[in-house]
Design a protein around this motif. Structure first.
Motif, PDB file in Angstrom:
ATOM      1  N   LEU A 124       0.824  -1.256  -0.124  1.00 21.12           N
ATOM      2  CA  LEU A 124       0.049  -0.032  -0.090  1.00 21.12           C
ATOM      3  C   LEU A 124       0.893   1.294   0.060  1.00 21.12           C
ATOM      4  O   LEU A 124       0.400   2.347  -0.498  1.00 21.12           O
ATOM      5  N   GLU A 125       1.970   1.034   0.527  1.00 18.39           N
ATOM      6  CA  GLU A 125       3.137   2.159   0.672  1.00 18.39           C
ATOM      7  C   GLU A 125       3.723   2.485  -0.750  1.00 18.39           C
ATOM      8  O   GLU A 125       4.767   3.316  -0.769  1.00 18.39           O
ATOM      9  N   LYS A 126       3.672   1.256  -1.753  1.00 19.55           N
ATOM     10  CA  LYS A 126       4.233   1.434  -2.777  1.00 19.55           C
ATOM     11  C   LYS A 126       5.656   1.488  -2.816  1.00 19.55           C
ATOM     12  O   LYS A 126       6.392   2.195  -3.482  1.00 19.55           O
ATOM     13  N   ARG A 127       6.313   0.643  -1.914  1.00 23.48           N
ATOM     14  CA  ARG A 127       7.661   0.550  -1.611  1.00 23.48           C
ATOM     15  C   ARG A 127       8.266  -0.303  -2.799  1.00 23.48           C
ATOM     16  O   ARG A 127       7.785  -1.377  -3.316  1.00 23.48           O
ATOM     17  N   GLN A 128       9.600  -0.163  -2.831  1.00 28.38           N
ATOM     18  CA  GLN A 128      10.524  -0.986  -3.766  1.00 28.38           C
ATOM     19  C   GLN A 128      11.726  -1.233  -2.795  1.00 28.38           C
ATOM     20  O   GLN A 128      12.751  -0.696  -2.879  1.00 28.38           O
ATOM     21  N   ALA A 129      11.544  -2.513  -1.937  1.00 23.61           N
ATOM     22  CA  ALA A 129      12.557  -2.686  -0.968  1.00 23.61           C
ATOM     23  C   ALA A 129      12.674  -4.260  -0.747  1.00 23.61           C
ATOM     24  O   ALA A 129      11.634  -4.855  -0.975  1.00 23.61           O
ATOM     25  N   MET A 130      13.616  -4.444  -0.107  1.00 28.45           N
ATOM     26  CA  MET A 130      13.775  -5.613   0.629  1.00 28.45           C
ATOM     27  C   MET A 130      13.150  -5.612   2.051  1.00 28.45           C
ATOM     28  O   MET A 130      13.725  -4.918   2.990  1.00 28.45           O
ATOM     29  N   LEU A 131      12.008  -6.284   2.504  1.00 33.06           N
ATOM     30  CA  LEU A 131      11.520  -6.018   4.035  1.00 33.06           C
ATOM     31  C   LEU A 131      12.726  -6.941   4.951  1.00 33.06           C
ATOM     32  O   LEU A 131      13.137  -8.053   4.739  1.00 33.06           O
ATOM     33  N   ASP A 132      12.662  -6.184   5.954  1.00 33.68           N
ATOM     34  CA  ASP A 132      13.421  -7.053   7.059  1.00 33.68           C
ATOM     35  C   ASP A 132      12.984  -6.924   8.450  1.00 33.68           C
ATOM     36  O   ASP A 132      11.462  -6.678   8.655  1.00 33.68           O
TER      37      ASP A 132
END
Length: 399
Positions: free
Chosen positions: A343-351
């Motif tokens: 929903l936040e439109k992120r482009q990342a590896m979550l940790d």
């Protein structure tokens, strides 16, 4: 001839000779580990293994695999897939080759679950000409490597190193994959009578590779995650994103890095195939039309060794046992963080930090300035309102 990238210098219950458990605790059975419960508990962020951004170090109950007699650096490591390629004359020694393969098998594959959402946007220039562009709405990934360890701090796992079965299709010093000679119906009858030949061990395969007189040859190791219900997890993640009323193009896939190790014999052709400027010269001159088929048909390959890293195993009684957590537990742990990142439109590896933020309420911001605090609060309220509208009316569609 593959495309080179950045150059860097540089248990199972089987007791067969080629099915070697690398990290399993001695005396620890499957029944003493995690079981498949019908109601998977909700895990919290504090229950996570340590972060895997760096190498895992620590003592182990089992002795580490024997290192090569001489440390052999890999020639190149692919920047995207993390595949390693060796070209060294010392690997013609079967003992050194075997020790290198065992040492590399002690490193796990790096599986990721990736969620990618895109949509097509059509724009028009001043002359009225339309142009279609692909816009990335979100690109979120979660790594599964920590859950391949029963005790990550001490590098305890259930991994095993095995060679391919005679009935398995594989390249055994050939160009094309196939079954071992004599592994057909007649061999099946011999097995019943106990006269069938046993499959070669890792040491035997290394000797066969070293004894080959092929001009171009390659000995490969494959690291694989096994016992993971990929289809079930992908289905649940797709449903999770669709429940946010996302209308774009969604792709959920399991991506595995650090999966391949290949050892080539020492010769000019082997080194040229991994030289960047030669690769570009072949591509730009269109010589790849001839060179790639030549290399593919000329290279004899031994793809006979597999390092299996279980996510779960099935016992003899049919019960399923997990190395650390089950697929349901993993989903309950990560679903909220993944949904929030989408929903936040992120482009990342979550940790782990994303897990904690998903479980905790947003902390109040106090800068000591009433005007700044009010503006930030209004901004947060606007973002939350937009997310709720997207959930009801849909978002991410082509435009």
């Amino acid at each position: 001839m593959g495309k080179p990238s950045d150059v860097t210098t540089g248990g199972s219950k089987s007791t067969s000779p080629d099915g070697v458990s690398l990290h399993t605790n001695p005396g620890e059975g499957y029944r003493d580990r995690y079981r498949d419960d019908e109601d998977a508990p909700q895990l919290q962020a504090d229950d996570l293994p340590p972060s895997y951004g760096a190498a895992i170090l620590g003592p182990s109950d089992d002795p580490p695999p024997a290192p090569p007699l001489i440390e052999i650096p890999y020639l190149i490591e692919d920047a995207n897939t993390k595949a390693r390629y060796y070209v060294d004359r010392r690997l013609e020694d079967p003992l050194r080759l075997e020790r290198l393969i065992r040492a590399e098998a002690a490193t796990p594959p790096r599986p990721y679950l990736r969620l990618l959402g895109t949509h097509t946007q059509t724009t028009r220039d001043s002359k009225g000409k339309s142009e279609r562009n692909t816009v990335t709405d979100f690109d979120v990934s979660v790594e599964l490597t920590p859950y391949l360890y029963s005790d990550a701090q001490y590098r305890k796992s259930w991994t095993r190193l095995r060679t391919v079965e005679n009935s398995e299709r594989a390249k055994r010093g050939t160009v094309f994959a196939g079954h071992a000679p004599g592994s057909g119906l007649g061999a099946a009858r011999d097995i019943e009578g106990g006269d069938a030949d046993a499959k070669p061990t890792l040491r035997e395969w290394c000797h066969r590779y070293a004894a080959s007189h092929a001009g171009l040859k390659c000995f490969a190791l494959r690291r694989r995650m096994v016992g993971f219900d990929e289809a079930g997890v992908v289905y649940r993640l797709r449903r999770l994103v669709n429940d946010t009323n996302y209308r774009g193009n969604l792709r959920v896939e399991l991506v595995v890095r650090n999966e391949v190790v290949e050892c080539y014999n020492e010769c000019r052709t082997s080194r040229w195939r991994f030289t960047v400027w030669i690769w570009w010269l072949v591509v730009l001159s269109l010589m790849f039309v001839f060179t790639w088929p030549y290399l593919w048909l000329r290279t004899k390959r031994w793809e006979v060794v597999v390092a299996e890293w279980p996510f779960s195993v099935v016992a003899d009684d049919g019960s399923k046992h997990y190395v650390s957590i089950s697929e349901d537990q993993w989903y309950n742990l990560w679903a909220r963080a993944i949904c929030k990142a989408v929903l936040e439109k992120r482009q990342a590896m979550l940790d782990q930090a994303d897990l904690r933020r998903a479980e905790e309420p947003e902390p109040p911001l106090s800068t000591g300035h009433a005007g700044v605090d009010g503006a930030v609060g209004l901004f947060r309220a606007g973002i939350n309102a937009m997310n709720e509208v997207n959930r009801h009316l849909g978002w991410g569609g082509d435009c």
